[in-house]
Design an enzyme around this catalytic site. Sequence first.
Site, PDB file in Angstrom:
ATOM      1  N   MET A 101      41.763  37.667  38.744  1.00 42.31           N
ATOM      2  CA  MET A 101      43.491  36.564  39.293  1.00 42.31           C
ATOM      3  C   MET A 101      44.112  37.228  39.771  1.00 42.31           C
ATOM      4  O   MET A 101      44.330  38.716  39.585  1.00 42.31           O
ATOM      5  CB  MET A 101      43.644  35.609  38.426  1.00 42.31           C
ATOM      6  CG  MET A 101      44.082  36.098  36.838  1.00 42.31           C
ATOM      7  SD  MET A 101      45.028  34.570  36.307  1.00 42.31           S
ATOM      8  CE  MET A 101      46.138  33.288  37.565  1.00 42.31           C
ATOM      9  N   CYS A 102      45.531  36.837  40.267  1.00 37.27           N
ATOM     10  CA  CYS A 102      46.282  37.105  41.508  1.00 37.27           C
ATOM     11  C   CYS A 102      46.121  38.156  42.298  1.00 37.27           C
ATOM     12  O   CYS A 102      45.084  37.577  42.987  1.00 37.27           O
ATOM     13  CB  CYS A 102      47.034  37.616  39.969  1.00 37.27           C
ATOM     14  SG  CYS A 102      49.017  37.652  40.074  1.00 37.27           S
ATOM     15  N   ALA A 103      46.563  39.142  41.837  1.00 42.60           N
ATOM     16  CA  ALA A 103      46.083  40.319  42.543  1.00 42.60           C
ATOM     17  C   ALA A 103      44.324  40.951  42.439  1.00 42.60           C
ATOM     18  O   ALA A 103      44.302  42.076  43.288  1.00 42.60           O
ATOM     19  CB  ALA A 103      47.277  41.571  42.545  1.00 42.60           C
ATOM     20  N   TYR A 122      46.234  35.470  45.052  1.00 33.67           N
ATOM     21  CA  TYR A 122      48.173  35.608  44.805  1.00 33.67           C
ATOM     22  C   TYR A 122      47.935  35.154  46.374  1.00 33.67           C
ATOM     23  O   TYR A 122      47.499  35.990  47.064  1.00 33.67           O
ATOM     24  CB  TYR A 122      48.042  36.247  44.087  1.00 33.67           C
ATOM     25  CG  TYR A 122      50.281  36.345  43.962  1.00 33.67           C
ATOM     26  CD1 TYR A 122      50.455  35.243  42.981  1.00 33.67           C
ATOM     27  CD2 TYR A 122      50.547  36.767  45.024  1.00 33.67           C
ATOM     28  CE1 TYR A 122      51.662  35.029  43.230  1.00 33.67           C
ATOM     29  CE2 TYR A 122      52.020  36.650  44.676  1.00 33.67           C
ATOM     30  CZ  TYR A 122      53.212  35.810  43.936  1.00 33.67           C
ATOM     31  OH  TYR A 122      54.373  35.093  44.096  1.00 33.67           O
ATOM     32  N   SER A 154      41.211  31.951  40.832  1.00 37.11           N
ATOM     33  CA  SER A 154      42.413  31.615  40.909  1.00 37.11           C
ATOM     34  C   SER A 154      44.279  32.513  41.280  1.00 37.11           C
ATOM     35  O   SER A 154      43.407  34.044  41.791  1.00 37.11           O
ATOM     36  CB  SER A 154      42.913  31.803  38.672  1.00 37.11           C
ATOM     37  OG  SER A 154      43.198  31.002  38.917  1.00 37.11           O
TER      38      SER A 154
END
Length: 191
Positions: A101-103, A122, A154
């Site tokens: 998720m994110c980066a 992200y 995510s």
Amino acid sequence: MTKTAAVVFADGCEEIEGLTVVDVLRRMGVKCDIVGVLGSEIHGAHQIDFKADKLISDQLLDYDIVAFPGGYGNAQTLRDNDQLMAIMQKRQSLGKWCAAMCAAPIALARYGLLDGHDYTCYPGIEKETQQLAPNGHFKEELTVTDQAGHLVTSRGPATAWAYAFAIAEALGLDTKTIKQDTLYDYLKENI
């Protein structure tokens, strides 16, 4: 049979993104280990320090799912680790679940795991993922589960609960009760 999960951390991780997954999965009876990349002492991006249960090794091949939290420093360490890349490539070839998720999807992109698959990350990180995995399919959704690629992705800190539940669901677990017990359903309806 008890499901198993590993959440892989390096310094600079987004604590909420990784520890939420550990918390939710453990509440659901999943054997979930905190795995360190560079050592057992992990220093989060927001000065939260914690210890790994294990260090990365070929044992990651045995878990039902391996998940990566974000945090750009964490994501760069995961992306650049050739040992982890080889393990995760082998996991995908075996049809085992991976999550980021994110980066952290930049790591999956470098490993070649996003090629031909749907994912999210992200905002702004999709530029780097698209350079590393031009055949991946970026989506602007809270979470994306790509069944064919055995991937869960995510967006960022506020989506950590949704990410944890998507991981549990990928493992075949029913999340209805835990969503009610943690007031996630209430939050979803009232935010």
